[in-house]
Design an enzyme around this catalytic site. Structure first.
Site, PDB file in Angstrom:
ATOM      1  N   HIS A 196     -17.436   2.660   0.434  1.00  0.00           N
ATOM      2  CA  HIS A 196     -16.943   1.433   1.072  1.00  0.00           C
ATOM      3  C   HIS A 196     -17.314   1.382   2.559  1.00  0.00           C
ATOM      4  O   HIS A 196     -17.346   2.422   3.243  1.00  0.00           O
ATOM      5  CB  HIS A 196     -15.421   1.369   0.910  1.00  0.00           C
ATOM      6  CG  HIS A 196     -14.841   0.059   1.310  1.00  0.00           C
ATOM      7  ND1 HIS A 196     -14.091  -0.115   2.451  1.00  0.00           N
ATOM      8  CD2 HIS A 196     -14.930  -1.160   0.733  1.00  0.00           C
ATOM      9  CE1 HIS A 196     -13.731  -1.389   2.539  1.00  0.00           C
ATOM     10  NE2 HIS A 196     -14.219  -2.037   1.517  1.00  0.00           N
ATOM     11  N   ASP A 247       0.790  -1.245   0.000  1.00  0.00           N
ATOM     12  CA  ASP A 247       0.000   0.000   0.000  1.00  0.00           C
ATOM     13  C   ASP A 247       0.820   1.294   0.000  1.00  0.00           C
ATOM     14  O   ASP A 247       0.547   2.220   0.780  1.00  0.00           O
ATOM     15  CB  ASP A 247      -0.966   0.002   1.201  1.00  0.00           C
ATOM     16  CG  ASP A 247      -2.017  -1.100   1.123  1.00  0.00           C
ATOM     17  OD1 ASP A 247      -1.984  -1.891   0.168  1.00  0.00           O
ATOM     18  OD2 ASP A 247      -2.858  -1.178   2.036  1.00  0.00           O
ATOM     19  N   HIS A 298     -10.611   0.756  -2.888  1.00  0.00           N
ATOM     20  CA  HIS A 298     -11.991   0.704  -2.417  1.00  0.00           C
ATOM     21  C   HIS A 298     -12.967   1.351  -3.395  1.00  0.00           C
ATOM     22  O   HIS A 298     -12.675   2.419  -3.945  1.00  0.00           O
ATOM     23  CB  HIS A 298     -12.113   1.437  -1.083  1.00  0.00           C
ATOM     24  CG  HIS A 298     -11.246   0.900   0.011  1.00  0.00           C
ATOM     25  ND1 HIS A 298     -11.207  -0.437   0.354  1.00  0.00           N
ATOM     26  CD2 HIS A 298     -10.394   1.530   0.871  1.00  0.00           C
ATOM     27  CE1 HIS A 298     -10.368  -0.590   1.371  1.00  0.00           C
ATOM     28  NE2 HIS A 298      -9.848   0.571   1.696  1.00  0.00           N
ATOM     29  N   LYS A 331      -6.866  -4.857  -3.273  1.00  0.00           N
ATOM     30  CA  LYS A 331      -7.629  -5.449  -2.164  1.00  0.00           C
ATOM     31  C   LYS A 331      -8.566  -4.413  -1.570  1.00  0.00           C
ATOM     32  O   LYS A 331      -8.376  -3.212  -1.759  1.00  0.00           O
ATOM     33  CB  LYS A 331      -6.685  -5.988  -1.098  1.00  0.00           C
ATOM     34  CG  LYS A 331      -5.838  -4.898  -0.482  1.00  0.00           C
ATOM     35  CD  LYS A 331      -4.852  -5.448   0.514  1.00  0.00           C
ATOM     36  CE  LYS A 331      -4.025  -4.348   1.131  1.00  0.00           C
ATOM     37  NZ  LYS A 331      -4.827  -3.330   1.861  1.00  0.00           N
ATOM     38  N   CYS A 345      -2.180  -2.893   7.506  1.00  0.00           N
ATOM     39  CA  CYS A 345      -2.083  -3.784   6.348  1.00  0.00           C
ATOM     40  C   CYS A 345      -0.829  -4.648   6.342  1.00  0.00           C
ATOM     41  O   CYS A 345      -0.875  -5.801   5.914  1.00  0.00           O
ATOM     42  CB  CYS A 345      -2.249  -2.989   5.072  1.00  0.00           C
ATOM     43  SG  CYS A 345      -3.964  -2.397   4.919  1.00  0.00           S
ATOM     44  N   ASP A 370      -4.479  -0.755  -1.931  1.00  0.00           N
ATOM     45  CA  ASP A 370      -5.793  -0.630  -1.298  1.00  0.00           C
ATOM     46  C   ASP A 370      -6.699   0.019  -2.354  1.00  0.00           C
ATOM     47  O   ASP A 370      -6.326   1.051  -2.933  1.00  0.00           O
ATOM     48  CB  ASP A 370      -5.627   0.275  -0.059  1.00  0.00           C
ATOM     49  CG  ASP A 370      -6.566  -0.054   1.085  1.00  0.00           C
ATOM     50  OD1 ASP A 370      -6.876  -1.245   1.301  1.00  0.00           O
ATOM     51  OD2 ASP A 370      -6.988   0.902   1.778  1.00  0.00           O
ATOM     52  N   HIS A 379     -10.621   6.884   1.595  1.00  0.00           N
ATOM     53  CA  HIS A 379      -9.239   6.780   1.125  1.00  0.00           C
ATOM     54  C   HIS A 379      -9.141   5.723   0.038  1.00  0.00           C
ATOM     55  O   HIS A 379      -9.963   4.810  -0.023  1.00  0.00           O
ATOM     56  CB  HIS A 379      -8.296   6.417   2.294  1.00  0.00           C
ATOM     57  CG  HIS A 379      -8.578   5.050   2.842  1.00  0.00           C
ATOM     58  ND1 HIS A 379      -9.591   4.781   3.733  1.00  0.00           N
ATOM     59  CD2 HIS A 379      -7.992   3.849   2.593  1.00  0.00           C
ATOM     60  CE1 HIS A 379      -9.616   3.503   4.017  1.00  0.00           C
ATOM     61  NE2 HIS A 379      -8.662   2.889   3.337  1.00  0.00           N
TER      62      HIS A 379
HETATM   63  C1  VGL Z   1      -4.722   0.594   5.628  1.00  0.00           C
HETATM   64  C2  VGL Z   1      -6.318   1.435   7.032  1.00  0.00           C
HETATM   65  C3  VGL Z   1      -7.269   1.340   6.037  1.00  0.00           C
HETATM   66  C4  VGL Z   1      -3.287   0.194   5.458  1.00  0.00           C
HETATM   67  C5  VGL Z   1      -5.653   0.480   4.628  1.00  0.00           C
HETATM   68  O1  VGL Z   1      -2.809   0.161   4.295  1.00  0.00           O
HETATM   69  O2  VGL Z   1      -2.620  -0.085   6.471  1.00  0.00           O
HETATM   70  N1  VGL Z   1      -5.066   1.054   6.840  1.00  0.00           N
HETATM   71  N2  VGL Z   1      -6.926   0.862   4.832  1.00  0.00           N
HETATM   72 ZN    ZN Z   2      -8.364   0.866   3.251  1.00  0.00          ZN
END
Ligand code: VGL
Ligand code: ZN
Length: 212
Positions: A60, A16, A56, A114, A159, A54, A89
Site C-alpha cells: 500500500h 479501527d 490495506h 477502508k 482516523c 483499516d 499495518h
Molecule cells: C490510522 C494511520 C494509518 C488510524 C490508520 O486508524 O488512525 N492511522 N492508518
Molecule cells: Zn492505515
C-alpha cells in the site's frame, strides 16, 4: 453537564479497533486496548453501530516499505498531497488487521473496510485521501435515517478525526467521545486535530455525557 441520549437517528462509528493499533501491533497506539470495555458499554447504547476496519493491500502507498529510501513516520508528497508513511499495518487478512476479539458489539450492522485502494490512503471512513473517492458511508447512513454520528476508537488524531471532519462535511452532526479514543500524537498531531475538529463544529464529549 450536557448529556446526549442516543436516539434512533444516531449512529456510533467505532473506528479501527484492530490488533495492529493495539500495544504490540505494527502501529501501536498507547493504551489502544484499554478502551475496549468502554467502547463496548458505549456501543450497547446505540441501535446503529458501524465498525470500521483499516484494510490495506500489500504494498500500500501509505507504507514506508513501498517507497525507496523512506522510513516510517516520514512525510512524502503523493499525487493527492502529503502522506505520512507508516509501518506496514492492517494488511488484508493478516492477524493485525483483525478487529480486537474483546469487542462485544454483536448488533453492529456494518463493517466498513477502508484504505483498500493500493494507491490512495483513507484515514476517513467517508472519503479517501484523494478527497474525491467516497466510501458510500454517508449515503448508507442517510438511507438509514441517521443525522448525527458519535465516534470513538483509534486513532483520535488520524482516523477518528478525519472521519469526524468528513461527517460534518457530509452534513451530519458529529460528536467525538474523547475518553473512548486514544491518539498516536506525533509532532503535535493531536492538538492540531482537535483544533480542526472544533473549527468544523465537531463536539467533544466524555462518555459520562452519553445517556441511555
Ligand atoms: C490510522 C494511520 C494509518 C488510524 C490508520 O486508524 O488512525 N492511522 N492508518
Ligand atoms: Zn492505515
Amino acid at each position: 453537564m450536557e448529556t446526549f441520549t442516543p436516539r434512533a437517528s444516531d449512529a456510533l462509528i467505532v473506528v479501527d479497533m484492530q490488533y495492529d493499533f493495539m500495544p504490540g501491533g505494527a502501529l501501536a497506539v498507547g493504551e489502544g486496548d484499554a478502551i475496549v470495555p468502554l467502547v463496548n458499554r458505549l456501543a450497547a447504547k446505540f441501535a446503529h453501530v458501524v465498525l470500521t476496519q483499516d484494510w490495506h493491500p500489500p504494498g500500500h502507498a501509505s507504507f514506508a516499505s513501498s517507497h525507496q529510501g523512506a522510513k516510517p513516520f516520514d512525510t512524502i508528497r503523493l499525487s493527492y498531497g502529503e502522506q505520512v508513511l507508516w509501518p506496514d499495518h492492517c494488511v488484508q487478512k493478516s492477524r493485525g488487521a483483525e478487529l480486537h476479539h474483546g469487542l462485544d458489539i454483536g448488533h453492529a450492522i456494518l463493517v466498513l473496510r477502508k484504505g483498500v485502494n493500493k494507491e490512495v490512503d483513507s484515514y476517513s471512513a467517508f472519503v479517501e485521501a484523494d478527497g474525491r473517492s467516497k466510501t458510500g458511508l454517508a449515503g448508507y447512513l442517510r438511507e438509514r435515517g441517521i443525522d448525527r454520528v458519535f465516534l470513538c476508537g483509534l486513532a483520535t488524531d488520524y482516523c477518528v478525526a478525519f472521519s469526524a471532519l468528513d461527517a460534518r462535511a457530509a452534513g451530519f452532526a458529529a460528536l467525538v467521545v474523547d475518553d473512548a479514543c486514544r491518539a498516536i500524537d506525533m509532532a503535535g498531531s493531536l492538538a492540531a486535530a482537535w483544533a480542526k475538529m472544533e473549527a468544523a463544529g465537531v463536539t467533544r464529549v466524555g462518555s459520562d455525557q452519553i445517556g441511555g
